[in-house]
Design a protein around this motif. Structure first.
Motif, PDB file in Angstrom:
ATOM      1  N   VAL A 204      -2.139  12.988  11.244  1.00  0.00           N
ATOM      2  CA  VAL A 204      -3.312  13.860  11.115  1.00  0.00           C
ATOM      3  C   VAL A 204      -4.404  13.264  10.238  1.00  0.00           C
ATOM      4  O   VAL A 204      -5.583  13.511  10.469  1.00  0.00           O
ATOM      5  CB  VAL A 204      -2.937  15.276  10.598  1.00  0.00           C
ATOM      6  N   THR A 205      -4.040  12.467   9.237  1.00  0.00           N
ATOM      7  CA  THR A 205      -5.088  11.869   8.407  1.00  0.00           C
ATOM      8  C   THR A 205      -4.514  10.730   7.559  1.00  0.00           C
ATOM      9  O   THR A 205      -3.296  10.581   7.436  1.00  0.00           O
ATOM     10  CB  THR A 205      -5.744  12.925   7.474  1.00  0.00           C
ATOM     11  N   MET A 206      -5.415   9.930   7.008  1.00  0.00           N
ATOM     12  CA  MET A 206      -5.041   8.917   6.027  1.00  0.00           C
ATOM     13  C   MET A 206      -6.201   8.767   5.056  1.00  0.00           C
ATOM     14  O   MET A 206      -7.354   9.037   5.408  1.00  0.00           O
ATOM     15  CB  MET A 206      -4.704   7.587   6.691  1.00  0.00           C
ATOM     16  N   PHE A 207      -5.915   8.399   3.818  1.00  0.00           N
ATOM     17  CA  PHE A 207      -6.971   8.240   2.823  1.00  0.00           C
ATOM     18  C   PHE A 207      -6.510   7.295   1.715  1.00  0.00           C
ATOM     19  O   PHE A 207      -5.315   7.115   1.493  1.00  0.00           O
ATOM     20  CB  PHE A 207      -7.387   9.604   2.233  1.00  0.00           C
ATOM     21  N   GLN A 208      -7.479   6.702   1.041  1.00  0.00           N
ATOM     22  CA  GLN A 208      -7.201   5.789  -0.062  1.00  0.00           C
ATOM     23  C   GLN A 208      -7.104   6.614  -1.341  1.00  0.00           C
ATOM     24  O   GLN A 208      -8.093   7.147  -1.824  1.00  0.00           O
ATOM     25  CB  GLN A 208      -8.320   4.747  -0.189  1.00  0.00           C
ATOM     26  N   ALA A 209      -5.894   6.720  -1.895  1.00  0.00           N
ATOM     27  CA  ALA A 209      -5.700   7.536  -3.093  1.00  0.00           C
ATOM     28  C   ALA A 209      -6.006   6.742  -4.363  1.00  0.00           C
ATOM     29  O   ALA A 209      -6.598   7.254  -5.313  1.00  0.00           O
ATOM     30  CB  ALA A 209      -4.272   8.082  -3.147  1.00  0.00           C
ATOM     31  N   HIS A 210      -5.557   5.482  -4.390  1.00  0.00           N
ATOM     32  CA  HIS A 210      -5.770   4.615  -5.554  1.00  0.00           C
ATOM     33  C   HIS A 210      -6.106   3.213  -5.065  1.00  0.00           C
ATOM     34  O   HIS A 210      -5.681   2.803  -3.987  1.00  0.00           O
ATOM     35  CB  HIS A 210      -4.500   4.553  -6.429  1.00  0.00           C
ATOM     36  N   ASN A 211      -6.844   2.489  -5.860  1.00  0.00           N
ATOM     37  CA  ASN A 211      -7.159   1.091  -5.529  1.00  0.00           C
ATOM     38  C   ASN A 211      -6.122   0.130  -6.072  1.00  0.00           C
ATOM     39  O   ASN A 211      -6.116  -1.045  -5.716  1.00  0.00           O
ATOM     40  CB  ASN A 211      -8.549   0.718  -6.045  1.00  0.00           C
ATOM     41  N   LYS A 212      -5.269   0.617  -6.952  1.00  0.00           N
ATOM     42  CA  LYS A 212      -4.160  -0.183  -7.463  1.00  0.00           C
ATOM     43  C   LYS A 212      -2.851   0.352  -6.879  1.00  0.00           C
ATOM     44  O   LYS A 212      -2.841   1.301  -6.103  1.00  0.00           O
ATOM     45  CB  LYS A 212      -4.137  -0.147  -8.997  1.00  0.00           C
ATOM     46  N   TYR A 213      -1.753  -0.266  -7.300  1.00  0.00           N
ATOM     47  CA  TYR A 213      -0.409   0.042  -6.811  1.00  0.00           C
ATOM     48  C   TYR A 213      -0.101   1.535  -6.922  1.00  0.00           C
ATOM     49  O   TYR A 213      -0.291   2.141  -7.980  1.00  0.00           O
ATOM     50  CB  TYR A 213       0.563  -0.765  -7.656  1.00  0.00           C
ATOM     51  N   LEU A 214       0.363   2.133  -5.830  1.00  0.00           N
ATOM     52  CA  LEU A 214       0.829   3.528  -5.858  1.00  0.00           C
ATOM     53  C   LEU A 214       2.335   3.507  -6.110  1.00  0.00           C
ATOM     54  O   LEU A 214       3.069   2.784  -5.441  1.00  0.00           O
ATOM     55  CB  LEU A 214       0.509   4.225  -4.529  1.00  0.00           C
ATOM     56  N   THR A 215       2.769   4.265  -7.099  1.00  0.00           N
ATOM     57  CA  THR A 215       4.179   4.261  -7.476  1.00  0.00           C
ATOM     58  C   THR A 215       4.959   5.445  -6.915  1.00  0.00           C
ATOM     59  O   THR A 215       6.121   5.325  -6.557  1.00  0.00           O
ATOM     60  CB  THR A 215       4.320   4.289  -9.011  1.00  0.00           C
ATOM     61  N   ARG A 216       4.329   6.614  -6.873  1.00  0.00           N
ATOM     62  CA  ARG A 216       5.019   7.822  -6.437  1.00  0.00           C
ATOM     63  C   ARG A 216       3.994   8.835  -5.936  1.00  0.00           C
ATOM     64  O   ARG A 216       2.891   8.938  -6.473  1.00  0.00           O
ATOM     65  CB  ARG A 216       5.797   8.447  -7.606  1.00  0.00           C
TER      66      ARG A 216
END
Length: 311
Positions: A204-216
């Motif tokens: 349904v969607t996608m988005f960039q949450a962080h520009n660095k490593y996502l951990t959880r």
């Protein structure tokens, strides 16, 4: 209603905290034990704590004396255990590992009940609310659904090609799945009934949450919010509309280093986070402010677990 709040650290300690006072009420001693604490899970009935410590899973009684050791130890993984969770009835424990396997353990007999070969290091595993399926994500960029009755992988998603998928979260009502890649991108699927003509996982969607490593990443119990933790030292809170639009509501700022893990309170009003800055924090979701900080670990706090609902 008792509140159980636990953190684990690279200092090899597991600490229980009084949520409101910030006082450490119990430290599980690890005499002669080596290995960092990777993940923590509290059983639905609040009786047991499961700790993924290096290649083994340790089970502790939460109400036991402070000096009490584990009541069971599950051995069989050949690599770091990266995911640990209880099946709702509390009879089974699920673990995922860098060794490329997902294992289901019988808590009553302490025996290995089932083994799934994922063929790539496992980064996260969740149990579907229907308790009949597991969903995992891995270092090869795949998200898989495993059918517990058929004993097979029934669905596979590769949203970001071979970009490793770091974390997944399932809505408490089974309505949607969110996956996060190491590059900070979030992917969202609506989950349809297996019996319907629609695909099981509908992107349904996608988005960039962080520009660095996502951990959880973690969906709140009321499925109104998504929390994303990152190497950028922040936690971002995203609101979710009924038609799966994600909007950034708040950025939780205060940790000085990577934020590794998070856990929501049962009413979705509070969030606990664990960070490389050695601390854990309790955040008020309505204000985005830290209401308590938990100090005591000597190294990075990398995992946390919270259970303040009915046992």
């Amino acid at each position: 209603m008792s509140v159980i709040l636990v953190t684990g650290s690279y200092d090899h300690e597991i600490r229980f905290w009084e949520a409101w006072s910030g006082i450490c009420s119990r430290t599980i001693p690890r005499v002669g034990e080596s290995g960092q604490v990777n993940r923590l899970a509290i059983s639905p009935d609040k009786r047991l704590l499961a700790a993924a410590i290096h290649k083994k899973a340790y089970i502790y009684e939460i109400a036991a004396a402070p000096s009490a050791g584990p009541v069971a130890i599950f051995e069989g993984h050949n690599g770091n255990i990266t995911a640990i969770c209880f099946h709702s009835e509390g009879k089974w424990l699920v673990t995922g590992s860098e060794d490329g396997t997902i294992k289901i353990w019988d808590l009553r007999s302490s025996h290995l009940h089932r083994n799934y070969d994922n063929e790539a290091p496992v980064n996260d595993v969740v149990v579907h609310p229907n308790q009949g399926e597991l969903i995992s994500c891995d270092q090869a960029g795949r998200i898989k659904q495993w059918d517990l009755s058929e004993n097979i992988c029934t669905h596979e998603l590769t949203p970001g090609g071979d970009t490793p998928m770091r974390s997944i979260s399932l809505a408490s009502d089974g309505s949607c799945l969110v996956g996060g890649s190491v590059k900070g991108k979030c992917y969202v699927w609506k989950i349809n009934e297996e019996r319907s003509d629609l695909p099981r996982f509908q992107a349904v969607t996608m988005f960039q949450a962080h520009n660095k490593y996502l951990t959880r990443l973690l969906l709140s119990p009321d499925v109104k919010y998504l929390a994303t933790c990152s190497a950028d030292t922040t936690v971002k809170i995203w609101s979710i509309t009924p038609n799966y639009e994600f909007k950034q509501e708040k950025t939780l700022q205060g940790h000085q280093r990577w934020v590794w893990d998070c856990a929501f309170s049962a009413d979705s009003a509070y969030l606990v986070t664990a960070s490389s800055d050695h601390t854990a924090r309790l955040w008020d979701m309505s204000t985005g402010e830290t209401v308590r900080q938990y100090n005591g670990h000597q190294k990075a706090a990398v995992c946390c677990a919270l259970h303040d609902g009915a046992g």
